[in-house]
Motif scaffolding. Structure first.
Motif, PDB file in Angstrom:
ATOM      1  N   CYS A 369      21.158  16.068  30.077  1.00 11.96           N
ATOM      2  CA  CYS A 369      21.650  14.695  29.878  1.00 11.96           C
ATOM      3  C   CYS A 369      21.094  13.769  30.950  1.00 11.96           C
ATOM      4  O   CYS A 369      20.616  12.668  30.645  1.00 11.96           O
ATOM      5  CB  CYS A 369      23.178  14.672  29.912  1.00 11.96           C
ATOM      6  SG  CYS A 369      23.996  15.522  28.546  1.00 11.96           S
ATOM      7  N   LEU A 404      25.945  13.847  24.596  1.00 10.17           N
ATOM      8  CA  LEU A 404      26.709  14.585  25.597  1.00 10.17           C
ATOM      9  C   LEU A 404      27.535  15.696  24.961  1.00 10.17           C
ATOM     10  O   LEU A 404      28.187  16.460  25.664  1.00 10.17           O
ATOM     11  CB  LEU A 404      27.640  13.635  26.365  1.00 10.17           C
ATOM     12  CG  LEU A 404      27.029  12.383  26.993  1.00 10.17           C
ATOM     13  CD1 LEU A 404      28.034  11.754  27.967  1.00 10.17           C
ATOM     14  CD2 LEU A 404      25.715  12.653  27.687  1.00 10.17           C
ATOM     15  N   VAL A 427      28.870  13.121  34.333  1.00 10.64           N
ATOM     16  CA  VAL A 427      27.899  12.114  33.919  1.00 10.64           C
ATOM     17  C   VAL A 427      28.240  10.760  34.522  1.00 10.64           C
ATOM     18  O   VAL A 427      27.361  10.025  34.977  1.00 10.64           O
ATOM     19  CB  VAL A 427      27.838  12.041  32.375  1.00 10.64           C
ATOM     20  CG1 VAL A 427      27.141  10.788  31.902  1.00 10.64           C
ATOM     21  CG2 VAL A 427      27.124  13.274  31.831  1.00 10.64           C
ATOM     22  N   THR A 453      29.082  10.380  22.982  1.00  8.44           N
ATOM     23  CA  THR A 453      30.101  11.058  23.776  1.00  8.44           C
ATOM     24  C   THR A 453      31.175  11.727  22.917  1.00  8.44           C
ATOM     25  O   THR A 453      31.360  11.395  21.750  1.00  8.44           O
ATOM     26  CB  THR A 453      30.792  10.049  24.701  1.00  8.44           C
ATOM     27  OG1 THR A 453      31.429   9.048  23.890  1.00  8.44           O
ATOM     28  CG2 THR A 453      29.803   9.369  25.624  1.00  8.44           C
TER      29      THR A 453
END
Length: 481
Positions: A369, A404, A427, A453
């Protein structure tokens, strides 16, 4: 060994000067017996009202009241320019490692205040003047004594601040994976804490949607059910795609400055095909160019405002390949590589490493990520007349999609909620502390692309979403200059 000295990173578009430091002993909350004290790497704030009297939310520390008595005050003059970091020599713990610092910043003659180490969520800095010209949000990372400050945005209509000429690929856009899966469902199926309506109100502008045609043999049927893999998204009955679309259009009517990118994919059991899905969507949904953007190119924000921009993860029925003068139909995101750390495909550049089969692989996922954030951040958005020629502009690059999300159906520790509980704070911390920190003249816009997300908004925690929107500041400043 005590905590490190105070570090301040200014992610806003204005210079800030730290003027006053006040020190307080930590006010504690008496926890009820049996309370599970969940600690996180990122210690957040709760938004204060102007009186400073905030109901306690964190399990350990109470917020300071406006009349709290400090045991020390220091006048300083520490400047932090936009998009820079100042590593000060200020000790954050004189009496205790859990002391609270009350920091007062100044911009253009107006002062704003923030407290460290209080509760668990991002905090808007409290203006200490009438009619404040700016709004700022802060996140405190306790273990590093690190304060990140970025420009606040009205999350209901944050796109209003960006120029019409901005291509969508240049924006930092919060998104959600399997966006409507907030219903009661199998824990491996549910990916979201709150409804799509609530997501929209809090700044989300990309939806990942999976549907199953309900009557594939009937060309006149518009029935599409929302699914996640082979499962329905709710244990209480089928949830229709039509209701979701209506909710999105309602939000866009109320907020015409905004757009929503919708990624649509066919899943679920049955005899249906991609081609059938494309025909249903074209005939019954995306057939009004005032409500949908279906041209197969990345639009500007001005072209997309008030509309759903359709990104297809399905093949087209043959007639639709002739749409838009033979260029096809919708943004092409069909068939990117499975389980990929990075793949350029069609209109997108994707990180979608999803097979986190063991909890140990979560760190590997976080690494992928963060690497994709840096790819996106290095790009300079081609805005006609600003960063590219107004007459013969450079075409927009691909949409950087950064998923994510990840899961393993068979392992409890790798269900979406469990992974998000580790990944989202990590993150957020990376974006605050490490994203686009290289010095020099060859910086990109510092954006992060589309960040997809899981489980945002749980217990009111929108830190990651606000942080993603805050990453538009450098581009916004370039446009306004």
């Amino acid at each position: 060994m005590g905590p490190p000295p105070l570090v301040i990173r200014n992610l806003s578009s204005t210079p800030l000067e730290l003027k006053v430091i006040e020190r307080f002993e930590t006010p504690h909350i008496d926890e009820p017996k049996g309370f599970a004290n969940i600690t996180r790497n990122v210690t957040h704030f709760v938004v204060s009202n102007t009186t400073g009297n905030v109901p306690p939310e964190g399990p350990s520390f109470a917020p300071l009241t406006i009349n709290a008595q400090s045991y020390g005050q220091q006048d300083v003059n520490i400047r932090v320019d936009p998009f820079t970091t100042n590593r000060t020599d200020i000790n954050t713990a004189e009496r205790s490692e859990k002391d609270v610092l009350r920091l007062t910043f100044e911009y253009d003659g107006q002062r704003y205040r923030v407290d460290t180490r209080t509760t668990r969520q991002s905090q808007e800095l409290i203006p200490l003047c009438p009619d404040p010209r700016k709004q700022y949000t802060a996140i405190w990372i306790d273990k590093d004594s690190y304060l990140a400050i970025y420009s606040s945005a009205n999350m209901n209509c944050w796109m209003k601040e960006m120029a019409d000429a901005t291509p969508l690929s240049g924006l930092s856009i919060p998104g959600t994976h399997n966006s409507p899966t907030h219903h009661k469902a199998l824990p491996s199926v549910r990916c979201q804490a709150v409804s799509p309506k609530e997501q929209l109100r809090n700044g989300v502008r990309f939806f990942d949607i999976r549907v199953q045609p309900q009557n594939p043999g009937d060309a006149n049927s518009d029935a599409l059910a929302l699914v996640h893999g082979v499962f329905p998204i709710s244990l209480t009955g089928t949830k229709p795609f039509r209701k979701l679309v209506d909710d999105i259009h309602e939000f866009l009517r109320e907020n015409p400055s905004e757009t929503l990118i919708m990624s649509l994919k066919r899943e679920g059991p049955g005899e249906h095909t991609d081609e059938q899905l494309s025909t249903i969507v074209k005939q019954h949904y995306a057939n009004d160019n005032n409500l949908w953007f279906t041209e197969p190119r990345v639009p500007s924000l001005g072209e997309a405002r008030g509309k759903i921009v359709l990104m297809r993860r399905f093949a087209l029925a043959e007639p639709l390949t002739h749409e838009w003068e033979g260029r096809g139909w919708c943004l092409d995101a069909q068939n990117w590589a499975y389980n990929t750390p990075c793949d350029n495909h069609g209109s997108v550049c994707v990180q979608d490493f999803c097979e986190v089969l063991e909890t140990e692989n979560i760190d590997k996922k976080i690494g992928f990520c963060c690497e994709h954030f840096e790819r996106a951040g290095a790009q300079v958005c081609p805005v006609p007349g600003i960063t590219t020629d107004a007459i013969n502009p450079v075409p927009p690059g691909p949409l950087y999609l950064n998923f994510l999300s990840a899961s393993n159906f068979w392992k409890v520790g790798c269900w979406p909620e469990r992974i998000a509980a580790k990944l989202n704070p990590a993150v957020t911390e990376f974006l605050c502390m490490k994203h686009e920190t290289a010095e020099g003249d060859n910086k990109g816009d510092g954006g992060v692309g589309i960040v997809v997300t899981d489980w945002v908004g749980k217990d009111g925690d929108w830190d990651l979403i606000r942080c993603i929107v805050g990453m538009n500041s450098r581009l916004e400043l370039r446009e306004k200059q």
